[in-house]
Design an enzyme around this catalytic site. Structure first.
Site, PDB file in Angstrom:
ATOM      1  N   GLU A 153       0.826  -1.210   0.000  1.00 14.87           N
ATOM      2  CA  GLU A 153       0.000   0.000   0.000  1.00 14.87           C
ATOM      3  C   GLU A 153       0.860   1.259   0.000  1.00 14.87           C
ATOM      4  OE1 GLU A 153      -1.706  -3.491   2.194  1.00 14.87           O
ATOM      5  OE2 GLU A 153       0.125  -2.307   2.406  1.00 14.87           O
TER       6      GLU A 153
ATOM      7  N   ASN B  92       3.744   1.520  -1.327  1.00 14.68           N
ATOM      8  CA  ASN B  92       4.263   1.650  -2.689  1.00 14.68           C
ATOM      9  C   ASN B  92       3.297   2.423  -3.576  1.00 14.68           C
ATOM     10  OD1 ASN B  92       6.397   0.045  -1.856  1.00 14.68           O
ATOM     11  ND2 ASN B  92       5.583  -1.822  -2.787  1.00 14.68           N
TER      12      ASN B  92
ATOM     13  N   ARG C 215       8.188 -11.391   9.738  1.00 14.05           N
ATOM     14  CA  ARG C 215       7.295 -10.290  10.114  1.00 14.05           C
ATOM     15  C   ARG C 215       6.375 -10.632  11.290  1.00 14.05           C
ATOM     16  NH1 ARG C 215       4.059  -9.759   4.518  1.00 14.05           N
ATOM     17  NH2 ARG C 215       3.210  -7.890   5.520  1.00 14.05           N
TER      18      ARG C 215
ATOM     19  N   TYR D  89      -4.464 -12.722  -2.570  1.00 20.31           N
ATOM     20  CA  TYR D  89      -4.512 -13.794  -1.575  1.00 20.31           C
ATOM     21  C   TYR D  89      -3.109 -14.294  -1.275  1.00 20.31           C
ATOM     22  CZ  TYR D  89      -5.716 -18.299   0.559  1.00 20.31           C
ATOM     23  OH  TYR D  89      -5.829 -19.356   1.414  1.00 20.31           O
TER      24      TYR D  89
ATOM     25  N   GLY E 189       6.734  -5.013  -6.568  1.00 22.33           N
ATOM     26  CA  GLY E 189       5.966  -3.769  -6.589  1.00 22.33           C
ATOM     27  C   GLY E 189       5.296  -3.481  -7.918  1.00 22.33           C
TER      28      GLY E 189
ATOM     29  N   ASP F  45       1.605  -2.959  -7.429  1.00 23.08           N
ATOM     30  CA  ASP F  45       1.335  -1.690  -6.747  1.00 23.08           C
ATOM     31  C   ASP F  45       1.463  -0.522  -7.723  1.00 23.08           C
ATOM     32  OD1 ASP F  45       1.267  -3.308  -4.435  1.00 23.08           O
ATOM     33  OD2 ASP F  45       3.434  -3.049  -4.184  1.00 23.08           O
TER      34      ASP F  45
END
Length: 343
Positions: A43, A45, A113, A175, A281, A284
């Protein structure tokens, strides 16, 4: 140079930002003695790309209150993305490691993460009434609600407020099976969020995994079949877009775009992308290009053409974000992919 725009209402994006640690050049993880560092997230990006297109953009996330959180914030500011609604707290910044592939060897990504500051978001931590008060657009992706129950609820709160304020809502509902680890499945959480969207990015596979919608066998085109069903079940959605990627090798892809607007299927030319520098990316960049195109051209075909051209250019830019301007995208949009030296 970042071009200016007459628009004053910002696009707001929401999602996690991670530190990206990539091997130098095309080195393998086993060869690396150092890593190149940058920061990125799907997001964010989009927000960076929009800022380069001259559209005011701000990103909402949660960072740990330490030097790494401040470094990530500084990078957003460097790219003229608003950071005034970022909140700080939690234990750590998420990481991901990238090994860039070439020819027949694919790229690899390893995530680290778990228990990030963003994953520890709780409902009510973000004042969406204040954040979205002056916005014209809100964008999220399917990664955010996959991270944690708190992130999913925060995203839903944002969509509710955006709907109440009449703000356009878009989502790339991509997904990521391995991210859904907190006891819920995508099809249990995502439909309520998708119901509040005006525009989505979805593949046939995403529709099946997330919305449990599959092509009708009798329909000639699978994408159109799925889009018709999505719009029937989610009447707020007015446009569904996606890219079609062909992989000749890790270094050579083809890329085209398609859009169902409820009446017709629009498609773009196919871009031949050789000697890929960095494909992370690309989706994006496509979404940012589509947002810019709709806001600027107010024409579905031109918006789609701009989006795919922007994504094609992203493959030439190292890092997560697409650091290109409108003046660089428009010639590619018109079919000029010569890359001639400009003086």
């Amino acid at each position: 140079m970042i071009l200016k725009t007459t628009s004053v209402r910002p696009v707001i994006t929401f999602g996690e930002i991670m530190m990206r640690l990539s091997t130098p050049g095309f080195a393998r993880f086993s060869q690396a003695t150092s890593f190149n560092v940058t920061y990125g997230g799907g997001e964010a990006n989009v927000a960076v790309s929009l800022a380069y297109f001259g559209i005011p953009a701000a990103h909402v996330t949660r960072f740990p209150d330490n030097d790494l959180g401040q470094a990530a914030t500084a990078l957003l500011r460097q790219h003229r993305v608003g950071t005034e609604h970022i909140v700080y707290g939690g234990d750590r910044l998420g990481l991901y490691f990238l090994e860039t592939g070439a020819i027949a060897r694919p790229s690899k990504v390893v995530y680290d993460r778990a228990n990030s500051a963003f994953a520890q978001l709780e409902p009510g931590m973000l004042n969406w009434e204040e954040i979205l008060a002056d916005a014209q657009w809100f964008h999220w992706t399917g990664i955010t609600p996959a991270i944690s129950a708190g992130a999913a609820q925060s995203c839903l709160e944002a969509i509710w407020v955006a709907n109440k304020l009449g703000i356009t809502v878009s989502a790339d509902i991509n997904y990521r099976k391995n991210l859904w680890q907190y006891g819920k499945k995508a099809h249990e959480i995502m439909p309520e969020l998708v119901a509040g969207c005006d525009i989505i990015v979805s593949s046939v596979g995403d529709a099946a995994d997330i919305l449990q919608i599959k092509p009708i066998k009798e329909d000639a085109d699978a994408f159109t079949s799925v889009c018709r069903q999505i719009m029937q079940q989610y009447p707020k959605i007015k446009k569904i877009v996606n890219t079609k990627r062909g992989s000749v090798s890790a270094s050579h892809n083809t890329l085209a775009g398609m859009l169902w607007n409820g009446q017709e299927l629009l498609q773009t030319i196919t871009h031949d992308i050789t000697h890929i520098i960095d494909r992370i990316g690309g989706g994006d960049a496509f979404m940012a290009g589509f947002i810019y195109g709709l806001l600027t051209y107010q024409n579905d075909q031109k918006a789609l053409d701009f989006a795919v051209a922007a994504s094609a250019l992203k493959h030439t830019v190292e890092g997560d974000a697409n650091l290109v301007t409108v003046a660089e995208v428009e010639p590619v949009m018109e079919g000029d992919s010569s890359g001639r030296l400009k003086r």
